[in-house]
Design an enzyme around this catalytic site. Structure first.
Site, short mmCIF file in Angstrom:
data_model
loop_
_atom_site.label_atom_id
_atom_site.label_comp_id
_atom_site.label_asym_id
_atom_site.label_seq_id
_atom_site.Cartn_x
_atom_site.Cartn_y
_atom_site.Cartn_z
N CYS A 166 40.18 -71.89 5.18
CA CYS A 166 41.23 -72.90 4.61
C CYS A 166 41.19 -74.12 5.70
O CYS A 166 41.90 -75.04 5.35
CB CYS A 166 42.33 -72.33 4.10
SG CYS A 166 41.93 -71.19 2.97
N HIS A 306 50.62 -76.61 5.92
CA HIS A 306 49.84 -75.91 5.19
C HIS A 306 50.56 -75.14 3.91
O HIS A 306 49.67 -75.06 2.78
CB HIS A 306 49.03 -74.80 6.23
CG HIS A 306 47.96 -73.95 5.69
ND1 HIS A 306 46.72 -74.41 5.41
CD2 HIS A 306 47.91 -72.76 5.27
CE1 HIS A 306 46.02 -73.53 4.62
NE2 HIS A 306 46.61 -72.33 4.96
N GLU A 317 54.24 -70.52 9.80
CA GLU A 317 54.05 -71.90 9.98
C GLU A 317 55.58 -72.52 10.35
O GLU A 317 55.67 -73.35 11.29
CB GLU A 317 53.44 -72.69 8.95
CG GLU A 317 53.20 -74.27 9.17
CD GLU A 317 52.62 -75.00 7.87
OE1 GLU A 317 52.20 -75.93 7.98
OE2 GLU A 317 52.31 -74.13 7.15
N LYS A 336 50.69 -78.23 -1.50
CA LYS A 336 49.99 -77.18 -2.55
C LYS A 336 50.73 -76.75 -3.81
O LYS A 336 50.50 -76.00 -4.53
CB LYS A 336 49.76 -75.81 -1.53
CG LYS A 336 48.39 -76.25 -0.45
CD LYS A 336 48.15 -75.25 0.19
CE LYS A 336 47.17 -75.48 1.05
NZ LYS A 336 47.45 -76.39 2.36
N HIS A 341 45.77 -74.42 -3.88
CA HIS A 341 45.22 -74.06 -2.43
C HIS A 341 43.81 -74.52 -2.67
O HIS A 341 43.03 -73.62 -3.28
CB HIS A 341 45.53 -72.83 -1.95
CG HIS A 341 44.92 -72.68 -0.61
ND1 HIS A 341 44.44 -73.69 0.13
CD2 HIS A 341 45.08 -71.68 0.38
CE1 HIS A 341 44.10 -73.25 1.46
NE2 HIS A 341 44.65 -72.01 1.54
N PHE A 402 41.78 -67.92 7.21
CA PHE A 402 41.41 -66.60 7.26
C PHE A 402 40.64 -66.56 8.64
O PHE A 402 39.77 -67.19 8.79
CB PHE A 402 40.74 -65.92 6.13
CG PHE A 402 41.55 -65.46 5.24
CD1 PHE A 402 43.03 -65.76 4.93
CD2 PHE A 402 40.98 -64.92 3.87
CE1 PHE A 402 43.69 -65.25 3.81
CE2 PHE A 402 41.74 -64.28 2.88
CZ PHE A 402 43.02 -64.65 2.68
#
Length: 414
Positions: A166, A306, A317, A336, A341, A402
């Site tokens: 991502c 994010h 985060e 998002k 996403h 990831f």
């Protein structure tokens, strides 16, 4: 090193298939979520997503050519066409020598996953004889969108794909930024596309407990920072940016949206899919971006987080942001909550949001968040509910993936 301008933007998103439509819906606080229409999701734990609506590839290529491309490449073609037109670059009249200095770095986390799924389903339902479409491999591989774009415009500069889950399209933008400022190209098309609302993708993310299962309220399901958040909402689409060497852009009289001034990449080195509680990799990436730009934390006017709406990721985060920006109360929002996403394309469309925030001096909101998680660190300023009008000179855009990949970019007002 050379300065780098942003001169063109293009978007295919769950909130609109052009940058103006997309931006208007972001400021209006709309959600792109709804029931999945691409396949029968009735037996899946998650039955909704943020799909692109009313997309017609035949506006860009004819039907015969379109059959050669997976949907993620089709999205790349459409977003890039808007960005090229927006930039005012006349690629058709460029000399071959000029085309040597124009390249493409295009990202995707999953590439042609629908093509792979369709072909393997067809093969497994047959008699075992290997009959595959001759375009199977070139439709599926992640780098093909970059190749198709270079072929489409006759561009001979650097050409490749970036894959960092991502964080992929932020990584592509940073790579394009570095390519230009090191003098290896004059113009770069950078961005990312994703078309992963498929049975295997939704099923796989469900198995890893990553997706929201709030099927009763799809539009309210993506709720970053909320105490009740239960996972992300899958999205799809593409974002394209035209990066241009500053003097090259000025010489041709280009309209410049913003300047890209910093990029930082790091790793959590922690877990296959999880993020560390202390946000170490995220903090390191943000610090590297600030150092690259020669900025202090106090100079950042907005952070596009994010923030996917996962319990662990959001807190990690915000802990990193609280560490790096301690005492500065930098406004943070999670767009998002509206787009879902977009996986490998997230960094590109969120870079577009970041750039338009600078241009219009308005910070987009986080929607759906009604009860802030009490574990959120003190001193984090989250923009909720409606846009915040404020002079913004620098924006930082975060993306994480990831595997522990982190990438942060910084854009400057011009």
């Amino acid at each position: 090193m050379k300065r780098v301008a942003i001169t063109g933007l293009g978007a295919i998103t769950p909130l609109g298939n052009s940058v103006p439509e997309f931006w208007a819906n972001i400021l209006a606080g709309k959600s792109g979520a709804g029931p999945i229409t691409k396949f029968d999701a009735s037996k899946f734990k998650t039955r909704f997503a943020c799909e692109v609506k009313d997309f017609d590839i035949e506006k860009y290529v004819d039907r015969k050519e379109a059959r050669k491309y997976d949907l993620f490449t089709q999205y790349a073609i459409a977003a890039t066409e808007e960005a090229v037109k927006d930039s005012g670059l006349d690629l058709e009249t460029m000399t071959q020598e000029e085309r040597f200095e124009v390249g493409v770095i295009w990202a995707s986390g999953n590439g042609g996953i629908s093509t792979f799924e369709e072909q393997m389903t067809e093969f497994n339902s047959g008699d075992g004889t290997p009959r595959f479409n001759p375009f199977f491999i070139p439709k599926m591989i992640v780098d093909i969108a970059a190749g198709v774009l270079s072929i489409r415009y006759g561009l001979h500069g650097p050409n490749y794909a970036t894959v960092s889950a991502c964080a992929s399209s932020n990584t592509a933008i940073i790579s394009a930024f570095d390519t230009i400022r090191l003098g290896k190209a004059n113009v770069m098309i950078a961005g990312g596309s994703e078309a992963a609302i498929t049975q295997s993708s939704i099923g796989g993310f469900n198995a890893s407990h990553a997706l929201s299962k709030n099927n009763d309220d799809p539009q309210g399901a993506s709720r970053p920072f909320d105490a009740r958040r239960d996972g992300f909402v899958a999205g799809e689409g593409a974002g394209a940016l035209i990066l241009e060497e500053w003097d090259h852009a000025v010489a041709r009289g280009a309209a410049i949206y913003a300047e890209i001034v910093g990029g930082g990449m790091a790793a959590d080195a922690y877990h296959l899919t999880g993020t560390p509680a202390d946000g170490l990799g995220a903090a390191l990436g943000m610090r590297k971006a600030l150092a690259d730009a020669g900025l202090q934390p106090s100079e950042i006017g907005y952070i596009n987080a994010h923030a996917t709406s996962t319990p662990q990721g959001d807190l990690s985060e915000l802990t990193a942001i609280a560490t790096v920006f301690s005492g500065f109360n930098v406004p943070v929002s999670a767009t998002k909550s509206m787009t879902g996403h977009l996986l490998g394309a997230a960094g590109a469309i969120e870079s577009i949001i970041s750039i338009l925030t600078i241009k219009h001096n308005v910070i987009p909101p986080t929607i759906n968040t009604q009860n802030l998680d009490p574990a959120i660190p003190a001193g984090v300023c989250i923009v909720l509910g409606k846009p915040l009008e404020r002079e913004v000179n620098y924006v930082l855009n975060n993306t994480f993936g990831f595997g522990g990949h982190t990438a942060s970019t910084i854009f400057k007002k011009v």
